[in-house]
Write a protein that holds these residues in place. Structure first.
Motif, PDB file in Angstrom:
ATOM      1  N   ALA A 149       0.832  -1.208   0.000  1.00 25.11           N
ATOM      2  CA  ALA A 149       0.000   0.000   0.000  1.00 25.11           C
ATOM      3  C   ALA A 149       0.870   1.263   0.000  1.00 25.11           C
ATOM      4  O   ALA A 149       0.545   2.255  -0.656  1.00 25.11           O
ATOM      5  N   VAL A 150       1.983   1.204   0.721  1.00 23.41           N
ATOM      6  CA  VAL A 150       2.889   2.356   0.775  1.00 23.41           C
ATOM      7  C   VAL A 150       3.526   2.616  -0.588  1.00 23.41           C
ATOM      8  O   VAL A 150       3.659   3.769  -1.006  1.00 23.41           O
ATOM      9  N   ILE A 151       3.915   1.569  -1.292  1.00 23.22           N
ATOM     10  CA  ILE A 151       4.654   1.753  -2.544  1.00 23.22           C
ATOM     11  C   ILE A 151       3.760   1.975  -3.763  1.00 23.22           C
ATOM     12  O   ILE A 151       4.243   2.404  -4.805  1.00 23.22           O
TER      13      ILE A 151
ATOM     14  N   PRO B 146       1.818   4.334  -4.796  1.00 23.96           N
ATOM     15  CA  PRO B 146       1.941   5.625  -5.493  1.00 23.96           C
ATOM     16  C   PRO B 146       3.198   5.775  -6.360  1.00 23.96           C
ATOM     17  O   PRO B 146       3.260   6.701  -7.167  1.00 23.96           O
ATOM     18  N   LEU B 147       4.167   4.886  -6.214  1.00 24.06           N
ATOM     19  CA  LEU B 147       5.324   4.962  -7.106  1.00 24.06           C
ATOM     20  C   LEU B 147       4.893   4.821  -8.565  1.00 24.06           C
ATOM     21  O   LEU B 147       5.535   5.346  -9.461  1.00 24.06           O
ATOM     22  N   TRP B 148       3.798   4.099  -8.795  1.00 27.32           N
ATOM     23  CA  TRP B 148       3.294   3.911 -10.155  1.00 27.32           C
ATOM     24  C   TRP B 148       2.194   4.895 -10.520  1.00 27.32           C
ATOM     25  O   TRP B 148       1.944   5.118 -11.682  1.00 27.32           O
ATOM     26  N   THR B 149       1.534   5.462  -9.520  1.00 22.67           N
ATOM     27  CA  THR B 149       0.334   6.252  -9.811  1.00 22.67           C
ATOM     28  C   THR B 149       0.504   7.748  -9.598  1.00 22.67           C
ATOM     29  O   THR B 149      -0.291   8.522 -10.117  1.00 22.67           O
ATOM     30  N   GLU B 150       1.502   8.154  -8.859  1.00 25.89           N
ATOM     31  CA  GLU B 150       1.669   9.562  -8.497  1.00 25.89           C
ATOM     32  C   GLU B 150       2.536  10.290  -9.518  1.00 25.89           C
ATOM     33  O   GLU B 150       3.713   9.976  -9.671  1.00 25.89           O
ATOM     34  N   PRO B 151       1.954  11.288 -10.224  1.00 29.21           N
ATOM     35  CA  PRO B 151       2.760  12.019 -11.212  1.00 29.21           C
ATOM     36  C   PRO B 151       3.766  12.993 -10.587  1.00 29.21           C
ATOM     37  O   PRO B 151       4.795  13.295 -11.192  1.00 29.21           O
ATOM     38  N   ASP B 152       3.504  13.454  -9.370  1.00 35.97           N
ATOM     39  CA  ASP B 152       4.390  14.408  -8.698  1.00 35.97           C
ATOM     40  C   ASP B 152       5.581  13.647  -8.098  1.00 35.97           C
ATOM     41  O   ASP B 152       5.403  12.674  -7.364  1.00 35.97           O
ATOM     42  N   PRO B 153       6.808  14.075  -8.388  1.00 35.72           N
ATOM     43  CA  PRO B 153       7.974  13.337  -7.875  1.00 35.72           C
ATOM     44  C   PRO B 153       8.152  13.431  -6.354  1.00 35.72           C
ATOM     45  O   PRO B 153       8.743  12.538  -5.758  1.00 35.72           O
TER      46      PRO B 153
ATOM     47  N   ILE C 220       8.390   8.168  -0.562  1.00 36.28           N
ATOM     48  CA  ILE C 220       8.188   6.717  -0.466  1.00 36.28           C
ATOM     49  C   ILE C 220       9.537   6.000  -0.483  1.00 36.28           C
ATOM     50  O   ILE C 220       9.794   5.113   0.335  1.00 36.28           O
ATOM     51  N   ILE C 221      10.401   6.399  -1.403  1.00 39.57           N
ATOM     52  CA  ILE C 221      11.719   5.766  -1.487  1.00 39.57           C
ATOM     53  C   ILE C 221      12.517   6.045  -0.215  1.00 39.57           C
ATOM     54  O   ILE C 221      13.206   5.158   0.305  1.00 39.57           O
ATOM     55  N   ALA C 222      12.404   7.258   0.320  1.00 45.11           N
ATOM     56  CA  ALA C 222      13.106   7.582   1.572  1.00 45.11           C
ATOM     57  C   ALA C 222      12.612   6.671   2.702  1.00 45.11           C
ATOM     58  O   ALA C 222      13.407   6.178   3.507  1.00 45.11           O
ATOM     59  N   ARG C 223      11.311   6.438   2.741  1.00 44.37           N
ATOM     60  CA  ARG C 223      10.753   5.547   3.773  1.00 44.37           C
ATOM     61  C   ARG C 223      11.271   4.120   3.589  1.00 44.37           C
ATOM     62  O   ARG C 223      11.637   3.447   4.556  1.00 44.37           O
ATOM     63  N   LEU C 224      11.325   3.650   2.345  1.00 46.74           N
ATOM     64  CA  LEU C 224      11.868   2.315   2.087  1.00 46.74           C
ATOM     65  C   LEU C 224      13.331   2.230   2.492  1.00 46.74           C
ATOM     66  O   LEU C 224      13.781   1.216   3.022  1.00 46.74           O
ATOM     67  N   HIS C 225      14.072   3.311   2.238  1.00 46.89           N
ATOM     68  CA  HIS C 225      15.489   3.329   2.621  1.00 46.89           C
ATOM     69  C   HIS C 225      15.633   3.218   4.130  1.00 46.89           C
ATOM     70  O   HIS C 225      16.481   2.465   4.619  1.00 46.89           O
ATOM     71  N   GLU C 226      14.807   3.950   4.866  1.00 44.20           N
ATOM     72  CA  GLU C 226      14.842   3.859   6.334  1.00 44.20           C
ATOM     73  C   GLU C 226      14.533   2.440   6.786  1.00 44.20           C
ATOM     74  O   GLU C 226      15.204   1.901   7.667  1.00 44.20           O
TER      75      GLU C 226
ATOM     76  N   ALA D  75       9.055  -2.557  -7.128  1.00 45.25           N
ATOM     77  CA  ALA D  75       8.805  -1.111  -7.167  1.00 45.25           C
ATOM     78  C   ALA D  75      10.122  -0.341  -7.172  1.00 45.25           C
ATOM     79  O   ALA D  75      10.260   0.673  -7.874  1.00 45.25           O
ATOM     80  N   LEU D  76      11.080  -0.798  -6.397  1.00 43.23           N
ATOM     81  CA  LEU D  76      12.398  -0.150  -6.397  1.00 43.23           C
ATOM     82  C   LEU D  76      13.048  -0.253  -7.772  1.00 43.23           C
ATOM     83  O   LEU D  76      13.671   0.699  -8.249  1.00 43.23           O
ATOM     84  N   THR D  77      12.884  -1.388  -8.408  1.00 42.45           N
ATOM     85  CA  THR D  77      13.459  -1.587  -9.737  1.00 42.45           C
ATOM     86  C   THR D  77      12.868  -0.600 -10.729  1.00 42.45           C
ATOM     87  O   THR D  77      13.591   0.017 -11.514  1.00 42.45           O
ATOM     88  N   VAL D  78      11.563  -0.427 -10.682  1.00 40.48           N
ATOM     89  CA  VAL D  78      10.907   0.553 -11.553  1.00 40.48           C
ATOM     90  C   VAL D  78      11.379   1.958 -11.195  1.00 40.48           C
ATOM     91  O   VAL D  78      11.662   2.778 -12.074  1.00 40.48           O
TER      92      VAL D  78
END
Length: 163
Positions: free
Chosen positions: A14-16, A18-25, A31-37, A51-54
């Protein structure tokens, strides 16, 4: 897999999303920062690797760098990053030095189960080891070229012993 792990994976999906749906970077960066943490805190983020690969190929360089940073951290911790290798190969010669550095760091830190996949990148590895404008990246690619040579020698030895 436990029910608790299933719930954690569902929350992560659910967290990731928006990586595919959110047009705003900006939200993608968050999201990526949260995954990194989470990856840094040794949380299991395997379910997020697609999702990280994309995200490695994201048009926003900050998202791409951050996704590559998480992937590099995963390689350092011994995780399987083979799914990301095609995307990494596509950005291995990107004009952004930080992104390239993370790609070559992740390739170097990946464990032996990645060897056969890395051998498939031999031409890219050789080209970067000779042509990259950054001496640090050329050196990293050179180390990977030496690793490829060692693995090929091992494969040859095994094949010779089987005959």
């Amino acid at each position: 897999m436990t029910a608790a792990q299933d719930r954690a994976d569902d929350r992560l999906r659910a967290v990731i999303r928006p990586l595919w749906t959110e047009p705003d970077p900006q939200p993608r960066r968050a999201i990526i920062a949260r995954l990194h943490e989470q990856a840094t805190d040794v949380h299991d983020v395997r379910v997020a690797q697609p999702a990280l690969t994309v995200a490695i190929l994201d048009p926003d360089i900050e998202v791409s760098r951050a996704a590559m940073a998480v992937t590099e951290e995963r390689a350092v911790s011994g995780a399987d990053i083979r799914l990301a290798l095609p995307a990494m190969a596509l950005v291995a010669e990107h004009p952004d030095t930080e992104l390239r550095d993370r790609v070559w760091g992740a390739l170097w830190m990946s464990d032996s189960r990645h060897d056969d996949a890395i051998i498939a990148l031999s031409d890219l590895v050789h080209r970067v080891s000779v042509e990259d404008p950054d001496p640090h990246i050329r050196h990293a690619a050179g180390r990977i070229a030496a690793r490829i040579a060692r693995v090929k020698d091992q494969h040859s030895s095994v094949a010779a012993n089987e005959i």
